[in-house]
Design a protein around this motif. Structure first.
Motif, PDB file in Angstrom:
ATOM      1  N   PHE A 166       0.843  -1.197   0.000  1.00  0.00           N
ATOM      2  CA  PHE A 166       0.000   0.000   0.000  1.00  0.00           C
ATOM      3  C   PHE A 166       0.877   1.247   0.000  1.00  0.00           C
ATOM      4  CE2 PHE A 166      -2.049  -3.499   2.143  1.00  0.00           C
ATOM      5  CZ  PHE A 166      -3.293  -3.548   1.527  1.00  0.00           C
ATOM      6  N   GLY A 167       0.286   2.338  -0.465  1.00  0.00           N
ATOM      7  CA  GLY A 167       1.007   3.616  -0.465  1.00  0.00           C
ATOM      8  C   GLY A 167       0.028   4.764  -0.455  1.00  0.00           C
ATOM      9  N   SER A 168       0.533   5.943  -0.179  1.00  0.00           N
ATOM     10  CA  SER A 168      -0.328   7.127  -0.199  1.00  0.00           C
ATOM     11  C   SER A 168      -0.721   7.443  -1.640  1.00  0.00           C
ATOM     12  CB  SER A 168       0.412   8.315   0.414  1.00  0.00           C
ATOM     13  OG  SER A 168       1.506   8.691  -0.416  1.00  0.00           O
ATOM     14  N   PRO A 169      -1.874   8.069  -1.842  1.00  0.00           N
ATOM     15  CA  PRO A 169      -2.291   8.399  -3.213  1.00  0.00           C
ATOM     16  C   PRO A 169      -1.255   9.246  -3.948  1.00  0.00           C
ATOM     17  CG  PRO A 169      -4.120   8.675  -1.685  1.00  0.00           C
ATOM     18  CD  PRO A 169      -2.910   8.402  -0.847  1.00  0.00           C
ATOM     19  N   GLN A 170      -0.589  10.168  -3.237  1.00  0.00           N
ATOM     20  CA  GLN A 170       0.417  11.015  -3.875  1.00  0.00           C
ATOM     21  C   GLN A 170       1.611  10.184  -4.333  1.00  0.00           C
ATOM     22  OE1 GLN A 170      -0.874  11.415  -0.859  1.00  0.00           O
ATOM     23  NE2 GLN A 170      -2.157  13.260  -1.063  1.00  0.00           N
ATOM     24  N   LEU A 171       2.028   9.232  -3.498  1.00  0.00           N
ATOM     25  CA  LEU A 171       3.172   8.399  -3.853  1.00  0.00           C
ATOM     26  C   LEU A 171       2.862   7.494  -5.037  1.00  0.00           C
ATOM     27  CD1 LEU A 171       6.075   7.466  -2.932  1.00  0.00           C
ATOM     28  CD2 LEU A 171       4.894   5.592  -1.777  1.00  0.00           C
ATOM     29  N   LEU A 172       1.663   6.927  -5.045  1.00  0.00           N
ATOM     30  CA  LEU A 172       1.321   5.988  -6.109  1.00  0.00           C
ATOM     31  C   LEU A 172       1.214   6.680  -7.463  1.00  0.00           C
ATOM     32  CD1 LEU A 172      -1.239   3.563  -4.411  1.00  0.00           C
ATOM     33  CD2 LEU A 172       1.240   3.378  -4.626  1.00  0.00           C
ATOM     34  N   GLY A 173       1.088   7.989  -7.444  1.00  0.00           N
ATOM     35  CA  GLY A 173       1.049   8.729  -8.694  1.00  0.00           C
ATOM     36  C   GLY A 173       2.364   8.640  -9.456  1.00  0.00           C
ATOM     37  N   LYS A 174       3.448   8.318  -8.727  1.00  0.00           N
ATOM     38  CA  LYS A 174       4.755   8.167  -9.394  1.00  0.00           C
ATOM     39  C   LYS A 174       4.832   6.857 -10.167  1.00  0.00           C
ATOM     40  CE  LYS A 174       7.157  10.809  -5.812  1.00  0.00           C
ATOM     41  NZ  LYS A 174       8.227  10.774  -4.778  1.00  0.00           N
ATOM     42  N   SER A 175       4.120   5.869  -9.700  1.00  0.00           N
ATOM     43  CA  SER A 175       3.923   4.571 -10.362  1.00  0.00           C
ATOM     44  C   SER A 175       5.160   3.667 -10.477  1.00  0.00           C
ATOM     45  CB  SER A 175       3.307   4.740 -11.755  1.00  0.00           C
ATOM     46  OG  SER A 175       4.265   5.242 -12.660  1.00  0.00           O
ATOM     47  N   VAL A 241      -4.944  -2.436   7.784  1.00  0.00           N
ATOM     48  CA  VAL A 241      -5.111  -1.157   7.076  1.00  0.00           C
ATOM     49  C   VAL A 241      -6.540  -0.965   6.582  1.00  0.00           C
ATOM     50  CG1 VAL A 241      -2.695  -1.035   6.379  1.00  0.00           C
ATOM     51  CG2 VAL A 241      -4.354  -2.141   4.872  1.00  0.00           C
ATOM     52  N   GLU A 242      -7.431  -1.846   7.015  1.00  0.00           N
ATOM     53  CA  GLU A 242      -8.818  -1.799   6.537  1.00  0.00           C
ATOM     54  C   GLU A 242      -9.462  -0.424   6.730  1.00  0.00           C
ATOM     55  OE1 GLU A 242     -11.854  -4.021   8.786  1.00  0.00           O
ATOM     56  OE2 GLU A 242     -12.035  -5.231   6.990  1.00  0.00           O
ATOM     57  N   ASP A 243      -9.366   0.128   7.943  1.00  0.00           N
ATOM     58  CA  ASP A 243      -9.984   1.432   8.220  1.00  0.00           C
ATOM     59  C   ASP A 243      -9.298   2.555   7.453  1.00  0.00           C
ATOM     60  OD1 ASP A 243     -11.816   0.299   9.880  1.00  0.00           O
ATOM     61  OD2 ASP A 243     -10.805   0.842  11.746  1.00  0.00           O
ATOM     62  N   ILE A 244      -7.973   2.476   7.356  1.00  0.00           N
ATOM     63  CA  ILE A 244      -7.216   3.511   6.645  1.00  0.00           C
ATOM     64  C   ILE A 244      -7.601   3.537   5.164  1.00  0.00           C
ATOM     65  CG2 ILE A 244      -4.910   4.294   6.022  1.00  0.00           C
ATOM     66  CD1 ILE A 244      -5.531   4.514   9.007  1.00  0.00           C
ATOM     67  N   LEU A 245      -7.773   2.360   4.575  1.00  0.00           N
ATOM     68  CA  LEU A 245      -8.182   2.290   3.164  1.00  0.00           C
ATOM     69  C   LEU A 245      -9.568   2.880   2.967  1.00  0.00           C
ATOM     70  CD1 LEU A 245      -6.978  -1.303   2.167  1.00  0.00           C
ATOM     71  CD2 LEU A 245      -5.905   0.870   1.560  1.00  0.00           C
ATOM     72  N   SER A 246     -10.476   2.601   3.925  1.00  0.00           N
ATOM     73  CA  SER A 246     -11.855   3.093   3.788  1.00  0.00           C
ATOM     74  C   SER A 246     -11.909   4.620   3.811  1.00  0.00           C
ATOM     75  CB  SER A 246     -12.734   2.514   4.895  1.00  0.00           C
ATOM     76  OG  SER A 246     -12.387   3.045   6.163  1.00  0.00           O
ATOM     77  N   ARG A 247     -10.905   5.242   4.410  1.00  0.00           N
ATOM     78  CA  ARG A 247     -10.852   6.699   4.478  1.00  0.00           C
ATOM     79  C   ARG A 247     -10.081   7.311   3.298  1.00  0.00           C
ATOM     80  NH1 ARG A 247     -11.331   4.861   9.617  1.00  0.00           N
ATOM     81  NH2 ARG A 247     -12.490   6.128  11.102  1.00  0.00           N
ATOM     82  N   GLY A 248      -9.503   6.444   2.459  1.00  0.00           N
ATOM     83  CA  GLY A 248      -8.795   6.935   1.287  1.00  0.00           C
ATOM     84  C   GLY A 248      -7.411   7.480   1.574  1.00  0.00           C
ATOM     85  N   TRP A 249      -6.886   7.201   2.777  1.00  0.00           N
ATOM     86  CA  TRP A 249      -5.565   7.730   3.137  1.00  0.00           C
ATOM     87  C   TRP A 249      -4.438   6.894   2.535  1.00  0.00           C
ATOM     88  CZ3 TRP A 249      -7.024   8.284   9.008  1.00  0.00           C
ATOM     89  CH2 TRP A 249      -7.969   9.310   9.138  1.00  0.00           C
ATOM     90  N   LEU A 250      -4.719   5.629   2.281  1.00  0.00           N
ATOM     91  CA  LEU A 250      -3.796   4.755   1.567  1.00  0.00           C
ATOM     92  C   LEU A 250      -4.561   4.056   0.449  1.00  0.00           C
ATOM     93  CD1 LEU A 250      -1.741   2.937   4.388  1.00  0.00           C
ATOM     94  CD2 LEU A 250      -0.933   4.774   2.887  1.00  0.00           C
ATOM     95  N   GLU A 251      -3.819   3.604  -0.542  1.00  0.00           N
ATOM     96  CA  GLU A 251      -4.425   2.837  -1.633  1.00  0.00           C
ATOM     97  C   GLU A 251      -3.573   1.599  -1.901  1.00  0.00           C
ATOM     98  OE1 GLU A 251      -4.748   5.405  -4.997  1.00  0.00           O
ATOM     99  OE2 GLU A 251      -6.273   6.708  -4.058  1.00  0.00           O
TER     100      GLU A 251
END
Length: 297
Positions: A166-175, A241-251
């Motif tokens: 998993f990673g933050s949405p900003q980080l995953l944008g680097k791909s 990370v179930e709760d964290i994913l539900s909040r969109g903080w990690l993907e």
């Protein structure tokens, strides 16, 4: 001296505290005549008067004053003990790992207490196994490991985890994974089999030696915080990370590549597992596991 009747002592204690047979009768839900009779019987058993009876009131004799101090202390102690026992019947104490407590159980304490308002849940944490045969303050343990059954105890599988990246949405944008720091937990318990980045990379068909930017923490909470801060990709239990994913903080990163993790097992003594409060909590846990499997949570 033979111990007088408990009902007589209780009637005397109420009358002495309240200064009235009528008030004592109201507290004990009997008639003033019954209080007067019980006190008179007590006096006959003891062989001395406890009250000076006047036309409209009563006064303690010296003997009555001394006895009232003793009965007040004794009945107060008894009431406190009974209150404590009643409270313990409604309080459930569960011990588990710090990571599971912080990331999964504690966020759901209110959910449990909303559904079961008669009970309160206390959560304690330890990285060492709790010895339930010695520690009677703990009702049950949620243990992390291989799922090995413990003989002579109540054992029930709660959940077998899957491990993902998993990673933050900003980080995953680097791909590009080759530019990212890979973060994982370095297990404190060396007896447990480990799930590592090397395993995940190999499953994905990548050479672990090509990935030198690594970071380790000895607590899963720290791994999670590093992931939230965008410091790199984290390898962690999907359950935690179930709760964290539900909040969109990690993907999730490459959700098709997941590894088999270890298991969470509910453990209690056979005696404590039969208690109403423990059964209630165990059933709630198993219901949560079903919801997770269905993807409801």
């Amino acid at each position: 001296m033979k111990m007088p009747s408990l009902s007589g002592l209780r009637a005397f204690d109420a009358a002495a505290r309240l200064g009235s047979f009528k008030a004592a009768a109201g507290e004990l839900k009997v008639t003033p005549t019954a209080i007067s009779h019980q006190v008179r019987t007590l006096e006959e058993q003891l062989g001395f008067a406890l009250f000076i009876r006047e036309v409209r009131n009563i006064r303690l004799t010296q003997e009555g004053l001394e006895l009232s101090m003793a009965t007040n202390k004794a009945f107060s102690t008894l009431a406190e003990a009974l209150s404590s026992l009643e409270e313990s019947e409604n309080r459930i104490t569960v011990s588990t790992t710090p990571a599971f407590a912080a990331l999964w159980l504690v966020p759901r304490v209110k959910d449990f207490e909303d559904v079961h308002p008669d009970f309160s849940l206390d959560v304690t944490t330890s990285t060492k196994n709790t010895d339930l045969s010695r520690d009677r303050s703990v009702d049950l343990v949620i243990r992390y490991g291989t799922g090995r059954q413990e003989e002579g105890m109540f054992n029930r599988l709660f959940f077998t985890e899957r491990v993902g990246v998993f990673g933050s949405p900003q980080l995953l944008g680097k791909s590009d994974i080759t530019e990212m720091t890979l973060i994982e937990t370095l297990w404190q318990n060396q007896d447990l089999p480990t799930v590592t980045w090397d395993h995940w990379l190999t499953k994905r068909g990548l050479n672990p030696k090509d990935f030198t930017k690594r970071r380790h923490f000895d607590e899963e909470q720290h791994v999670l915080q590093a992931g939230l801060a965008g410091q790199g990709l984290i390898l962690i239990s999907c359950l935690l990370v179930e709760d964290i994913l539900s909040r969109g903080w990690l993907e999730p990163f490459d959700p098709g590549y997941r590894l088999d993790g270890l298991s969470y097992t509910i453990l209690s003594t056979k005696e404590r597992s039969r208690a109403r409060k423990t059964r209630t909590f165990i059933n709630w846990l198993l219901d949560q596991a079903i919801k997770i499997e269905r993807g409801d949570r």
